[in-house]
Design a protein around this motif. Structure first.
Motif, mmCIF file in Angstrom:
data_model
loop_
_atom_site.group_PDB
_atom_site.id
_atom_site.type_symbol
_atom_site.label_atom_id
_atom_site.label_comp_id
_atom_site.label_asym_id
_atom_site.label_seq_id
_atom_site.Cartn_x
_atom_site.Cartn_y
_atom_site.Cartn_z
ATOM 1 N N ASN A 115 90.114 45.862 78.206
ATOM 2 C CA ASN A 115 88.859 46.531 78.533
ATOM 3 C C ASN A 115 88.750 47.891 77.850
ATOM 4 N N GLY A 116 89.851 48.644 77.851
ATOM 5 C CA GLY A 116 89.845 49.951 77.202
ATOM 6 C C GLY A 116 89.574 49.847 75.712
ATOM 7 N N LEU A 117 90.240 48.893 75.058
ATOM 8 C CA LEU A 117 90.041 48.707 73.619
ATOM 9 C C LEU A 117 88.626 48.223 73.323
ATOM 10 N N ALA A 118 88.108 47.335 74.167
ATOM 11 C CA ALA A 118 86.753 46.816 73.949
ATOM 12 C C ALA A 118 85.718 47.930 74.053
ATOM 13 N N VAL A 119 85.828 48.763 75.085
ATOM 14 C CA VAL A 119 84.868 49.847 75.276
ATOM 15 C C VAL A 119 84.954 50.855 74.134
ATOM 16 N N THR A 120 86.173 51.187 73.706
ATOM 17 C CA THR A 120 86.346 52.145 72.602
ATOM 18 C C THR A 120 85.725 51.607 71.319
ATOM 19 N N LEU A 121 85.954 50.329 71.025
ATOM 20 C CA LEU A 121 85.390 49.728 69.813
ATOM 21 C C LEU A 121 83.867 49.724 69.872
ATOM 22 N N ILE A 122 83.332 49.368 71.031
ATOM 23 C CA ILE A 122 81.870 49.342 71.194
ATOM 24 C C ILE A 122 81.281 50.734 71.015
ATOM 25 N N GLN A 123 81.942 51.747 71.566
ATOM 26 C CA GLN A 123 81.451 53.118 71.435
ATOM 27 C C GLN A 123 81.548 53.624 69.997
ATOM 28 N N ASP A 124 82.625 53.252 69.299
ATOM 29 C CA ASP A 124 82.796 53.692 67.909
ATOM 30 C C ASP A 124 81.765 53.053 66.981
ATOM 31 N N LEU A 125 81.327 51.841 67.323
ATOM 32 C CA LEU A 125 80.334 51.138 66.499
ATOM 33 C C LEU A 125 78.901 51.505 66.887
ATOM 34 N N HIS A 126 78.779 52.417 67.819
ATOM 35 C CA HIS A 126 77.469 52.807 68.357
ATOM 36 C C HIS A 126 76.573 53.396 67.263
ATOM 37 N N PRO A 127 75.371 52.836 67.047
ATOM 38 C CA PRO A 127 74.464 53.362 66.022
ATOM 39 C C PRO A 127 73.637 54.531 66.565
ATOM 40 N N CYS A 128 72.877 55.148 65.690
ATOM 41 C CA CYS A 128 71.982 56.233 66.118
ATOM 42 C C CYS A 128 70.697 55.621 66.668
ATOM 43 N N ILE A 129 70.698 55.371 67.978
ATOM 44 C CA ILE A 129 69.584 54.647 68.602
ATOM 45 C C ILE A 129 68.261 55.409 68.472
ATOM 46 N N LYS A 130 68.326 56.726 68.550
ATOM 47 C CA LYS A 130 67.100 57.530 68.504
ATOM 48 C C LYS A 130 66.468 57.524 67.108
#
Length: 492
Positions: free
Chosen positions: A401-416
């Motif tokens: 879970n920790g690795l999944a959340v970190t990967l998802i956050q690192d791949l986070h685009p500039c939504i705005k």
């Protein structure tokens, strides 16, 4: 080889004891609801942490929890049953104190560094995260390991897991309900963007109040658990029935578990289950706010529907497991999650989001209760190492879970900055839980021909015994040549 004690032996657990046991994880459940649902959104939107830094903070917590769980499990199994408070309850008490002491600091601004750099605030929060996660692990593992200690009856074990999960659901409903009320209260400096209410630094006091309410209510239920659960009485009753008397060959150490093929399959199944449930819990608030652009109170209302659905489903878990068995019940739950993920793909989901929430709650409840029941079935009568097993299961859960959340956050685009990027969280809600639901079904397929709780070493022992009973080659040759077969007296 001595036979195992039947899981259907006549031990019973009074109804009141089942419910006092069930509330023993409420403090953890309340804190976990805030941790998974609101930690990222609180640190990013309220404390203005970057997405990646907020993700790293959650990763620190998940890694700390992953390291602590097998350690706590091993030490809990090593703790003497003869101590004055109980082998499992003493670890539960230590964990409760750590959780209650550390958790409020996570949802309060930095006491001495409110205007410091982000990295300084990050360092400030890390020790509280580690203490909280150690306490959470101690409470969780000791509470789960109590189930095989309290009863050998498989049906009652399912009921204990169902009561435990029902309390988890009610805890989440409580958190979302209180959050809804707190966020609905007027606050100064409130920002608006069109018709959408946004979270901001002015909401700090709301989350602080929520954290104190959570710890206060959870502490009350922990006291009820410690007063109402008599671990030593259950152990004494088991001794009187002869359930704790087994030969050395029947005992399971942590090394023995590592040689069991079924142990790894159950661990993989539990990891997939937790990823389905936790990732959807973490990212459903972002999906609602960023992708669907709903009002801020939706992050309380939709999760509330998810957990009401889960609670209603958990009521029937014992009956469903009894009618169709563990494996088919799990298949049903994973299928509901897959259908939910497919429905979330549509951008024009509109009011159908409520139906998707119902499917997510029912599916999550089903797979979680059933996977825990399957773990208890695998442990069987080997309660001497139950805490290690639950610790190992939790290790895979927390680290993944920790690795999944970190990967998802690192791949986070500039939504705005990008109109299409707002669907990033939609994709997360569809593909991450959906993919792990498919993997869990493949794992279930590998488990299908196996009987839960059967040991590979038992099969080997049966093969050795069968081989020993066969006549040797010289005897067989002699019989074929017409020699008289040897006779044995009854006393030989």
């Amino acid at each position: 080889m001595p036979s195992r004690v039947s899981s259907s032996s006549g031990d019973s657990l009074p109804i009141i004891r089942r419910y006092t046991y069930g509330v023993g994880h409420v403090l953890n459940d309340l804190c976990a609801s805030m941790w998974f649902s609101y930690l990222l959104i609180y640190f990013h939107s309220v404390l203005n942490f970057s997405n990646s830094r907020a993700g790293y903070l959650m990763l620190v917590g998940q890694i700390a929890d992953a390291i602590c769980t097998p350690f706590v499990g091993y030490q809990s199994d090593k703790t003497s049953r003869d101590n004055c408070y109980g082998q499992r309850k003493i670890w539960h008490l230590v964990g409760t104190i750590c959780v209650a002491a550390a958790f409020p600091f996570l949802f309060n601004p930095c006491i001495t560094c409110e205007h410091s750099a982000e990295w300084a605030k990050f360092i400030y929060y890390v020790p509280f995260v580690v203490i909280f996660q150690f306490g959470w692990a101690s409470t969780q593992i000791s509470h789960l390991a109590l189930i095989p200690d309290l009863t050998k009856n498989e049906s009652i074990r399912v009921e204990l897991n169902s009561i435990r999960y029902a309390c988890t659901v009610l805890a989440n409903i409580f958190v979302y309900g209180v959050t809804w009320l707190l966020l609905d209260l007027p606050r100064p400096g409130h920002q608006k963007q069109g018709d959408q209410e946004e979270l901001g630094p002015d909401d700090t006091s709301k989350f602080r109040e929520l954290a104190f309410i959570v710890v206060g209510v959870g502490a009350v239920f922990s006291i009820i658990f410690h007063i109402g659960t008599n671990e030593k009485a259950a152990a004494k009753a088991a001794d009187e029935r002869g359930e704790n008397v087994r030969s050395e060959s029947e005992l399971m150490t942590w090394k023995d578990w590592l040689t069991e093929y079924q142990f790894y399959l159950i661990a993989l199944l539990y990891m997939c289950t937790r990823l389905m449930v936790n990732v959807s819990q973490v990212y459903i608030p972002m999906y609602l706010l960023e992708s669907l652009q709903l009002d801020s109170d939706s992050i309380a209302i939709i999760p509330l529907i998810v957990y009401v659905s889960g609670f209603l489903t958990s009521i029937f878990m014992r009956l469903i497991n009894k009618l169709i068995g563990r494996k088919l019940t799990y298949f049903l739950g994973a299928s509901l999650i897959i259908v939910c993920c497919i429905s979330l793909w549509f951008k024009t989901i509109g009011k159908f989001i409520y139906l998707s929430a119902v499917l997510l709650g029912a599916g999550g409840s089903t797979v979680l209760v059933t996977s825990l029941s399957m773990t208890a079935d695998m442990v069987g009568d080997n309660t001497e190492s139950a805490a290690f097993v639950y610790g190992a299961m939790s290790f895979t859960d927390k680290l993944s879970n920790g690795l999944a959340v970190t990967l998802i956050q690192d791949l986070h685009p500039c939504i705005k900055c990008c109109a299409e990027c707002k669907w990033y969280y939609r994709d997360i809600m569809v593909f991450v839980p959906g993919s792990f639901a498919v993997i869990s079904l493949l794992t279930l397929l590998l488990l299908a021909p196996q009987k839960l709780g059967q040991r590979s070493r038992d099969k080997k022992q049966l093969q050795v015994t069968a081989q020993a009973e066969l006549p040797d080659e010289s005897e067989t040759t002699g019989l074929l040549q017409g020699e008289k077969a040897p006779t044995y007296s009854v006393n030989s």
